[in-house]
Design an enzyme around this catalytic site. Structure first.
Site, PDB file in Angstrom:
ATOM      1  N   PHE A 156       0.864  -1.184   0.000  1.00 22.02           N
ATOM      2  CA  PHE A 156       0.000   0.000   0.000  1.00 22.02           C
ATOM      3  C   PHE A 156       0.894   1.225   0.000  1.00 22.02           C
ATOM      4  O   PHE A 156       1.549   1.529   1.005  1.00 22.02           O
ATOM      5  CB  PHE A 156      -0.907  -0.040   1.234  1.00 22.02           C
ATOM      6  N   GLY A 164       4.866  12.478   4.263  1.00 19.14           N
ATOM      7  CA  GLY A 164       4.367  11.355   5.040  1.00 19.14           C
ATOM      8  C   GLY A 164       2.979  11.664   5.554  1.00 19.14           C
ATOM      9  O   GLY A 164       1.968  11.255   4.979  1.00 19.14           O
ATOM     10  N   GLY A 198       5.775  -1.014   3.299  1.00 19.37           N
ATOM     11  CA  GLY A 198       5.970  -2.389   3.740  1.00 19.37           C
ATOM     12  C   GLY A 198       5.648  -3.388   2.645  1.00 19.37           C
ATOM     13  O   GLY A 198       4.664  -3.240   1.924  1.00 19.37           O
ATOM     14  N   ARG A 333      10.522 -14.007  41.332  1.00 21.60           N
ATOM     15  CA  ARG A 333      11.803 -13.406  41.692  1.00 21.60           C
ATOM     16  C   ARG A 333      11.780 -12.949  43.147  1.00 21.60           C
ATOM     17  O   ARG A 333      10.862 -12.221  43.561  1.00 21.60           O
ATOM     18  CB  ARG A 333      12.077 -12.215  40.777  1.00 21.60           C
ATOM     19  N   GLN A 352       6.656  -2.214  43.123  1.00 20.04           N
ATOM     20  CA  GLN A 352       6.516  -3.076  41.945  1.00 20.04           C
ATOM     21  C   GLN A 352       5.056  -3.167  41.506  1.00 20.04           C
ATOM     22  O   GLN A 352       4.758  -3.163  40.301  1.00 20.04           O
ATOM     23  CB  GLN A 352       7.067  -4.477  42.249  1.00 20.04           C
ATOM     24  N   ARG A 355       4.211   0.029  39.732  1.00 22.38           N
ATOM     25  CA  ARG A 355       4.848   0.132  38.423  1.00 22.38           C
ATOM     26  C   ARG A 355       4.132  -0.704  37.366  1.00 22.38           C
ATOM     27  O   ARG A 355       4.050  -0.306  36.200  1.00 22.38           O
ATOM     28  CB  ARG A 355       6.312  -0.323  38.506  1.00 22.38           C
ATOM     29  N   GLU A 451       1.196   5.176   9.644  1.00 19.50           N
ATOM     30  CA  GLU A 451      -0.236   5.501   9.515  1.00 19.50           C
ATOM     31  C   GLU A 451      -0.563   6.852  10.151  1.00 19.50           C
ATOM     32  O   GLU A 451      -1.707   7.107  10.539  1.00 19.50           O
ATOM     33  CB  GLU A 451      -1.118   4.401  10.119  1.00 19.50           C
TER      34      GLU A 451
END
Length: 733
Positions: A156, A164, A198, A333, A352, A355, A451
């Protein structure tokens, strides 16, 4: 919790393997299989299983761990894999039409395995194929069987070297010659070369090419799309007059051959103009069903809306994969802990949770939005293919364009930040290439650009909202749209008078609270942007200058806040609907509230600036509510990951395995020297042996203190290459 007992689901959703993650799964407040069935449905689960099984059982899709494929080899392999997917006919055409979400599911499943494969498939089947189907007419149906059989391979081509985002200013030309009934496709200079396309670099045989259409007499009718053959399908040699090639290695997605093309007076039949928005008679007269040039141009770029909606889904898949890896790792962990006790799993730490869990909630909320927007687009496309050219259809197109234009930035930026947070939350192991977070980050990065550049796309959404306000102010028009995303603006003055009134943190733990705040925020930013634009114009600036000077602190946050509001509203309504199974209501409600509050918290300054918040308690309540929800969702995190994570073969991350046991990827350990050389990269503390000695199979690594990740070689590598001898004991960190 026990799995559902409905017949036929056991094979679709087998129990996950036992291992270190079992402790968290046992503490979950819901059954993960029940949530999968509620979110996906059996038909979609069967499709997913068929896709994943086809990939895992075909040697062509075997992972090549420990081997860096050359650029040429990777692109060749991606093309062969794309061809094999087409041969499997995993999704017949009639299924695509009957169940549009199956198309999104197929792309998502291929992307979970490898985005280069998924993007090649998407560009050929959906972007190229859909452009011909939706922009052409009956005379172009001859191409569809060739597309499905891969007799031709498509791309395309809109973007040019010098243009662009400003697609309207492309410089490739298509002059009509009535004497031969042909269009002459031409690139006037190098800056007009099609670029970044692409599939064009090595494999495409045909392209949908956007060019400025000229009729005899020199009149230009703007960009139109044409089917142009660029290579011989049998030899892949360029067609006469076509210069085509590959643009080279990129930061990611290197299995996709992005290319360039220049055309030197290439002649194509008149019938290869895709003529749904405009046609040229054999004599050279231009005809179109559109009276307005802007409407015609917008319709000509309809395929780009499909691309943007697809990218929303692609970005969310990346976020799903990243949080799946990071949360499974965090649940196994262990680091630090009380001085007199064992080390604590890092998921138990509030930092954690703060986050990672908001990004888990974002993955759920944005995934629902992505699916609903895809269905909205399917409705629009079906209307365009029929005879519905009424006012509602036009308004639906404008609304979807606005949603897609802000949806792509929100999804791709959220995934970008989320993947990076997941990478860092996994420490050094997150930086190890084999654990895939680096590839996810690089493969997601172009979602922010292609896009349409994200920052430019947001202007489309803010312009849509400002035009609605202008019509309301100047002519008293009602705020309403087919999808009802702007209907709340009808209460615009009343909403602006509202203030935050929650008395406690507990009262904030429902998404209805941030939903009301978001409505106020959008109204505030809309008024602020409208006033800024008018102020700029009163100062003597033209429309272009006024808009340019009103983006950064006005129109830009307006577009993002509107899209965040839409995501929050849709997910709130979905999670609070009556037919949500009772065992799932609590966890879905928490996900909805966490995403809404976390997103809203990023606008705290604006909420205070506009007067919706006052005093320090308002901001503290939002922060404490976010932390409370993270704590409440912590025990459900692994089960929530089980709902969205693909099988281990597809996830392809040693630290993200479903059993929680870190293990080497298949194919990495092909001999002790190479395995131990690789293993030294996993050491986290001390390595008394030198790297050269550690890489020797004759030296037993008895004194090596390692991270848990290294221990996965003791069975697979050491025993396998030393006649069954047991691996010396090692002490995990």
């Amino acid at each position: 919790m026990a799995p559902p007992s409905e017949g036929g689901t056991d094979a679709l959703l087998p129990d996950l393997p036992k291992g270190p993650l079992q402790a968290y799964r046992a503490r979950a407040s819901f059954c993960w299989q029940e949530l999968v069935l509620f979110l996906e449905g059996e038909d979609m689960l069967r499709l997913k299983k068929a896709i994943f099984s086809a990939l895992e059982n075909d040697p062509l899709f075997a992972h090549s761990h420990g081997e860096d494929l050359s650029l040429e080899k990777y692109r060749e392999l991606s093309f062969l894999r794309c061809k094999r997917v087409m041969e499997y006919s995993l999704l017949p055409v009639e299924e695509m039409v009957a169940r549009p979400l199956s198309v999104q599911t197929l792309i998502a499943c291929l992307g979970m395995y490898d985005w280069s494969l998924a993007v090649k498939f998407l560009l050929h089947m959906l972007t190229f194929g859909s452009a011909i189907y939706s922009s052409g007419s009956e005379r172009h149906l001859k191409y569809l069987p060739k597309i499905f059989n891969m007799d031709i391979f498509g791309c395309f081509a809109v973007t040019e070297l010098s243009h662009g985002s400003n697609a309207k200013a492309i410089r490739t030309t298509a002059h009509y010659d009535p004497t031969t009934e042909e269009f002459i496709i031409h690139s006037p200079d190098f800056e007009a070369a099609k670029f970044w396309v692409g599939n064009m670099g090595k494999t495409a045989t045909h392209a949908v090419v956007f060019a400025q259409l000229y009729t005899p007499g020199g009149q230009c009718h703007g960009p139109h799309s044409f089917v142009v053959q660029i290579r011989n399908p049998k030899t892949l040699l360029p067609m006469p007059g076509v210069m085509v090639g590959d643009i080279g290695k990129k930061l990611g997605l290197n299995g996709v051959d992005n290319g360039f093309a220049m055309f030197h007076k290439v002649r194509i039949p008149r019938q290869d103009l895709l003529n749904r928005i405009g046609d040229v008679t054999p004599e050279g007269t231009y005809v179109t069903p559109f009276k307005d040039d802007r409407q015609r141009f917008g319709a000509s770029l309809g395929t780009l809306s499909l691309g943007r909606v697809a990218i929303v889904g692609m970005a969310i898949v990346n976020l799903k994969l990243a949080v799946s890896i990071a949360l499974r790792f965090s649940a196994t962990r262990c680091q630090f802990g009380p001085s007199d006790g064992e080390e604590v799993r890092v998921l138990e730490y509030q930092t954690q949770q703060w986050r990672l869990l908001p990004y888990l909630a974002a993955a759920y909320a944005l995934d629902h939005f992505s699916k609903s927007l895809f269905l909205d687009l399917a409705e629009l496309q079906q209307g365009l293919m029929g005879t519905d050219q009424g006012a509602r259809q036009a308004e639906l197109g404008r609304e979807i364009h606005a949603l897609a234009s802000a949806g792509k930035p929100l999804a791709s930026w959220t995934a970008q930040r989320g993947i990076q947070e997941c990478r860092e939350a996994c420490g050094g192991h997150g930086y190890l290439a084999v654990n895939r977070l680096g590839d996810l980050r690089n493969d997601n990065d172009p979602n922010c650009t292609y896009e349409g550049d994200n920052n430019i796309l947001l202007q489309q959404t803010s312009s849509y909202l400002l035009s609605l306000l202008a019509h309301h102010v100047q002519g008293g028009a009602h705020f309403q749209s087919p999808l009802r995303t702007v209907d709340f603006l009808q209460a615009y003055p009343d909403i602006l008078g509202q203030r935050f009134t929650c008395p406690s943190v507990d009262s904030c733990l429902d998404s209805s609270v941030p939903l009301a705040a978001y409505e106020w925020l959008v109204c505030y930013l809309l008024r602020k942007s409208y006033q800024k634009l008018n102020q700029e114009k009163r100062s003597g600036r033209n429309d272009f200058e006024a808009r340019n000077n009103s983006q950064v602190y006005h129109c830009h946050p307006l577009a993002l806040a509107f899209l965040e509001l839409t995501v929050v509203r849709r997910f709130h309504e979905y999670t609070h609907q009556p037919h949500v199974p009772p065992p799932l209501r609590a966890v879905l409600g928490r996900l909805s509230a966490l995403y809404a509050l976390w997103s809203l918290s990023q606008h705290t300054a604006l909420l205070y600036q506009g007067g919706y918040f006052s005093g320090e308690q308002a901001g503290k309540m939002i922060q404490n509510a976010i932390l409370d929800l993270c704590s409440q969702l912590k025990d459900d995190a692994v089960a929530l990951v089980d709902v969205i994570a693909p099988p281990d073969f597809v996830l392809n991350s040693p630290i993200g395995r479903a059993d929680g046991e870190a293990s080497p990827p298949q194919g990495l350990c092909t001999g002790c020297p190479s395995a131990w050389s690789t293993s030294t990269l996993h050491l986290s503390r001390t390595l008394p042996l030198s790297p050269s000695l550690a890489s020797s199979p004759s030296v037993a690594p008895s004194s090596i203190k390692t991270s848990g990740l290294l221990s996965f070689w003791k069975a697979e590598c050491w025993r396998g290459h030393h006649g069954g001898q047991s691996f010396p004991s090692i002490s995990p960190v």
